[in-house]
Write an enzyme that holds these catalytic residues in place. Structure first.
Site, PDB file in Angstrom:
ATOM      1  N   GLN A   9       9.181  -5.423  10.615  1.00  0.00           N
ATOM      2  CA  GLN A   9      10.326  -5.474   9.693  1.00  0.00           C
ATOM      3  C   GLN A   9      11.400  -4.475  10.104  1.00  0.00           C
ATOM      4  OE1 GLN A   9       8.897  -5.824   5.755  1.00  0.00           O
ATOM      5  NE2 GLN A   9      10.893  -5.723   4.781  1.00  0.00           N
ATOM      6  N   SER A  88       2.952  -3.587  12.740  1.00  0.00           N
ATOM      7  CA  SER A  88       2.904  -3.927  11.317  1.00  0.00           C
ATOM      8  C   SER A  88       2.939  -5.445  11.121  1.00  0.00           C
ATOM      9  CB  SER A  88       4.035  -3.213  10.574  1.00  0.00           C
ATOM     10  OG  SER A  88       3.912  -3.363   9.187  1.00  0.00           O
ATOM     11  N   LEU A  89       4.013  -5.962  10.537  1.00  0.00           N
ATOM     12  CA  LEU A  89       4.177  -7.419  10.393  1.00  0.00           C
ATOM     13  C   LEU A  89       3.961  -8.140  11.730  1.00  0.00           C
ATOM     14  CD1 LEU A  89       5.459 -10.102   9.234  1.00  0.00           C
ATOM     15  CD2 LEU A  89       7.657  -9.107   9.856  1.00  0.00           C
ATOM     16  N   ARG A 113       2.090 -12.185   2.153  1.00  0.00           N
ATOM     17  CA  ARG A 113       2.153 -10.731   2.363  1.00  0.00           C
ATOM     18  C   ARG A 113       3.484 -10.183   1.845  1.00  0.00           C
ATOM     19  NH1 ARG A 113       4.039  -7.086   6.637  1.00  0.00           N
ATOM     20  NH2 ARG A 113       2.465  -5.514   7.201  1.00  0.00           N
ATOM     21  N   HIS A 196       2.158   0.772   4.072  1.00  0.00           N
ATOM     22  CA  HIS A 196       1.057   1.434   4.798  1.00  0.00           C
ATOM     23  C   HIS A 196       0.638   2.747   4.137  1.00  0.00           C
ATOM     24  CE1 HIS A 196       1.361  -1.623   7.857  1.00  0.00           C
ATOM     25  NE2 HIS A 196       2.668  -1.411   7.892  1.00  0.00           N
ATOM     26  N   GLN A 245      -4.864  -3.306   7.008  1.00  0.00           N
ATOM     27  CA  GLN A 245      -3.578  -2.871   7.570  1.00  0.00           C
ATOM     28  C   GLN A 245      -2.542  -2.438   6.529  1.00  0.00           C
ATOM     29  OE1 GLN A 245      -0.223  -4.994   8.440  1.00  0.00           O
ATOM     30  NE2 GLN A 245      -0.471  -5.017  10.654  1.00  0.00           N
TER      31      GLN A 245
END
Length: 293
Positions: A9, A88-89, A113, A196, A245
């Site tokens: 992102q 991440s994503l 998500r 996170h 995650q």
């Protein structure tokens, strides 16, 4: 050895993927299929929307995933990764590109998500901050010293660059201490919440059910996941790491170092922007870097 990496992102920009859509039949087919799956024309927002439209969580995450995965799919036989990873994503893009998840399932999970994270952000006001030029251990110690608020290290991006995540008072207190300790910058980011971190627990719990009911397959190459940082090929382990995650840190520095130790010397970033190329260069300036948008 070639490692394909996929951004997270923040890499989005208006016009992303438009050239692919207009010039490649497979890309057009996949983008159109995504519009049907999502129930709205995400392509209109990606190609012609405003920055503000694109920043909506329900749009941003699927848009980056789509741009990255469609790029990988259109490479056809040229796409021969020895390993993949995503920030991440971007881990969802890496898993689909490596065949651990289908395109359709990956897109549905990314959409869920995004919605779950949005809900968690609205439930608890929270934020993140970038910390520049302090050793990881010192940042960890300062975060741990704030015991009355949630503050954790969220992204280990490259040596000297960590993102912290937590409650707004916690991040304010941490930034003050980090600057006093000699950080060049401790700057709050324009994000909707504490990604996170433990504050994403409601989103993790919601997403876990969706991930657990999705079919995962053995990938065609190892995927280096944010949580474990090592080569993963077991579907059950991949699934468990993906669930963890949302509340665990993105260990990007450690993942890239492990990929290099395992033979990666050519990193190719697929998707919008060039953020990962910049981070990898700071982790190891001797590797070859390339990007495709």
């Amino acid at each position: 050895m070639k490692a394909y990496v996929f951004p997270g992102q923040g890499a989005q920009f208006v016009g992303m993927g438009k050239g692919l859509y207009e010039n490649n039949a497979l890309a057009k087919e996949l983008f159109d299929k995504a519009n049907d799956i999502l129930g709205f024309r995400i392509t209109d927002i990606m190609f012609e929307g405003t920055d503000e439209d694109l920043r909506q969580t329900k749009v941003t995450q699927p848009a980056i995933f789509l741009h990255s995965v469609v790029l990988a799919k259109t490479l056809g036989d040229q796409f021969q990764p020895d390993m993949t990873a995503g920030h991440s994503l971007g881990e969802f893009s890496a898993l689909v590109a490596a065949g651990a998840l289908s395109f359709e399932d990956g897109l549905v999970l990314v959409s869920k998500r995004a919605m779950a994270m949005q809900k968690a952000c609205e439930a608890t006001p929270s934020t993140m901050a970038a910390v520049i030029a302090l050793p990881d251990e010192q940042v960890e110690e300062i975060c741990a010293s704030i015991t009355d608020e949630v503050v954790v290290c969220a992204n280990y991006n490259c040596p000297g660059q960590i993102v912290i995540s937590g409650s707004i008072p916690g991040i304010d207190a941490a930034c003050e201490k980090l600057l006093a300790a000699g950080a060049k910058r401790a700057l709050k980011l324009k994000v909707g919440g504490a990604f996170h971190s433990p504050l994403m627990e409601p989103a993790r719990a919601e997403l876990a059910a969706a991930i657990e009911s999705t079919s995962f397959h053995k990938p065609t190459c190892p995927v280096y996941q944010n949580v474990s940082t090592i080569a993963e090929t077991d579907p059950a382990t991949i699934q468990a790491n993906l669930i963890a995650q949302l509340t665990a840190p993105v260990k990007w520095t450690q993942s890239v170092r492990n990929m290099i130790a395992d033979g990666a010397n050519h990193f190719i970033e697929l998707g919008p922007g060039s953020v990962l190329q910049g981070l990898i260069k700071k982790i190891d300036k001797n590797v070859t870097l390339e990007g495709m948008q």
